[in-house]
Scaffold this active site. Structure first.
Site, PDB file in Angstrom:
ATOM      1  N   LEU A  47       0.788  -1.240   0.000  1.00 56.73           N
ATOM      2  CA  LEU A  47       0.000   0.000   0.000  1.00 56.73           C
ATOM      3  C   LEU A  47       0.820   1.291   0.000  1.00 56.73           C
ATOM      4  O   LEU A  47       0.244   2.379   0.004  1.00 56.73           O
ATOM      5  CB  LEU A  47      -1.004   0.038   1.170  1.00 56.73           C
ATOM      6  CG  LEU A  47      -2.184  -0.932   1.066  1.00 56.73           C
ATOM      7  CD1 LEU A  47      -3.086  -0.793   2.279  1.00 56.73           C
ATOM      8  CD2 LEU A  47      -2.978  -0.695  -0.221  1.00 56.73           C
ATOM      9  N   ASP A  48       2.135   1.202  -0.006  1.00 56.16           N
ATOM     10  CA  ASP A  48       2.939   2.427  -0.149  1.00 56.16           C
ATOM     11  C   ASP A  48       4.220   2.117  -0.914  1.00 56.16           C
ATOM     12  O   ASP A  48       5.306   2.558  -0.542  1.00 56.16           O
ATOM     13  CB  ASP A  48       3.257   3.029   1.217  1.00 56.16           C
ATOM     14  CG  ASP A  48       3.692   4.494   1.117  1.00 56.16           C
ATOM     15  OD1 ASP A  48       3.379   5.150   0.095  1.00 56.16           O
ATOM     16  OD2 ASP A  48       4.343   4.989   2.058  1.00 56.16           O
ATOM     17  N   LEU A  49       4.052   1.368  -1.995  1.00 53.70           N
ATOM     18  CA  LEU A  49       5.198   1.000  -2.815  1.00 53.70           C
ATOM     19  C   LEU A  49       5.620   2.205  -3.657  1.00 53.70           C
ATOM     20  O   LEU A  49       4.828   2.736  -4.431  1.00 53.70           O
ATOM     21  CB  LEU A  49       4.816  -0.180  -3.721  1.00 53.70           C
ATOM     22  CG  LEU A  49       5.963  -0.973  -4.344  1.00 53.70           C
ATOM     23  CD1 LEU A  49       6.780  -1.672  -3.269  1.00 53.70           C
ATOM     24  CD2 LEU A  49       5.436  -1.973  -5.359  1.00 53.70           C
ATOM     25  N   ASN A  53      10.802   3.781  -0.823  1.00 53.14           N
ATOM     26  CA  ASN A  53      10.658   2.610   0.046  1.00 53.14           C
ATOM     27  C   ASN A  53      11.315   1.363  -0.545  1.00 53.14           C
ATOM     28  O   ASN A  53      11.014   0.246  -0.131  1.00 53.14           O
ATOM     29  CB  ASN A  53       9.179   2.337   0.314  1.00 53.14           C
ATOM     30  CG  ASN A  53       8.581   3.359   1.267  1.00 53.14           C
ATOM     31  OD1 ASN A  53       9.303   4.023   2.003  1.00 53.14           O
ATOM     32  ND2 ASN A  53       7.271   3.491   1.251  1.00 53.14           N
TER      33      ASN A  53
END
Length: 204
Positions: A47-49, A53
């Site tokens: 959900l935060d690729l 990151n």
């Protein structure tokens, strides 16, 4: 990690990463995401690729990090959230606008990252879908010019691979989540053992 995050390597400057390294990074992220989605009994949705990151070791092998927003996903259930949290530009439309959480949200993010790695531009232009053939043609001409100046490449073979990866990136950012492929199919397409034809026809 010795080489920091992928974010600082998203550039088309003369010092940019060569194709072999970009290819390694794209494949490494894809295998990592496949493990999250398909490597355990309960899939994990990141959900935060995004490039910030993804950390790179001394050999530029990528590692997916920062699981602060991640969710376990039960395929038998639909997960909805009232407030989508993530990074604009990498969130899928159904997650950003309707709070719908499925593995396809990560597939969209992966597509954005693939496009950024290949083009060397952060926040790649979303209107390329209006003329994807022209976009691919333009990017391939840039890569042909670049590879002709670098030793160690078989021009036609490498250009075919680059074009295939661009098409996969475009397929992954389809606004209709039902038309995005699973990670298994993405890996197969990257390796050239899965046809992209049905997905290309479904791009719009």
């Amino acid at each position: 990690m010795p080489n920091g995050s992928l974010y600082k390597y998203i550039t088309d400057a003369p010092s940019a990463l060569d194709w072999q390294t970009r290819c390694k990074i794209i494949e490494g992220i894809s295998f990592g995401l496949r493990y999250l989605h398909e490597g355990s009994n309960v899939p994990i949705i990141h959900l935060d690729l995004k490039p910030a990151n993804i950390l790179l070791d001394e050999d530029f092998v990528p590692k997916i990090t920062d699981f602060g927003l991640s969710r376990l996903f039960d395929p038998q259930q639909t997960i909805d959230t009232a407030a989508a949290t993530g990074t604009l530009g990498y969130m899928s439309p159904e997650y950003q606008l309707r709070g719908k959480i499925t593995p396809m949200a990560d597939i969209f993010s992966l597509g954005v990252i693939i496009m950024e790695i290949i083009t060397g531009h952060r926040d790649y232009p979303y209107d390329i879908r209006k003329s994807s053939k022209d976009f691919i043609k333009q990017e391939m001409q840039k890569w042909r010019n670049k590879l002709q100046k670098e030793p160690g490449y078989t021009l036609e073979i490498d250009c075919q691979q680059i074009e295939r990866y661009i098409q996969i990136g475009l397929i992954c950012v389809n606004n209709d989540r039902s038309k995005r492929p699973t990670m298994k199919k993405i890996i197969d397409m990257l390796q050239g053992v899965e046809s992209m034809n049905c997905y290309i026809r479904n791009e719009v």
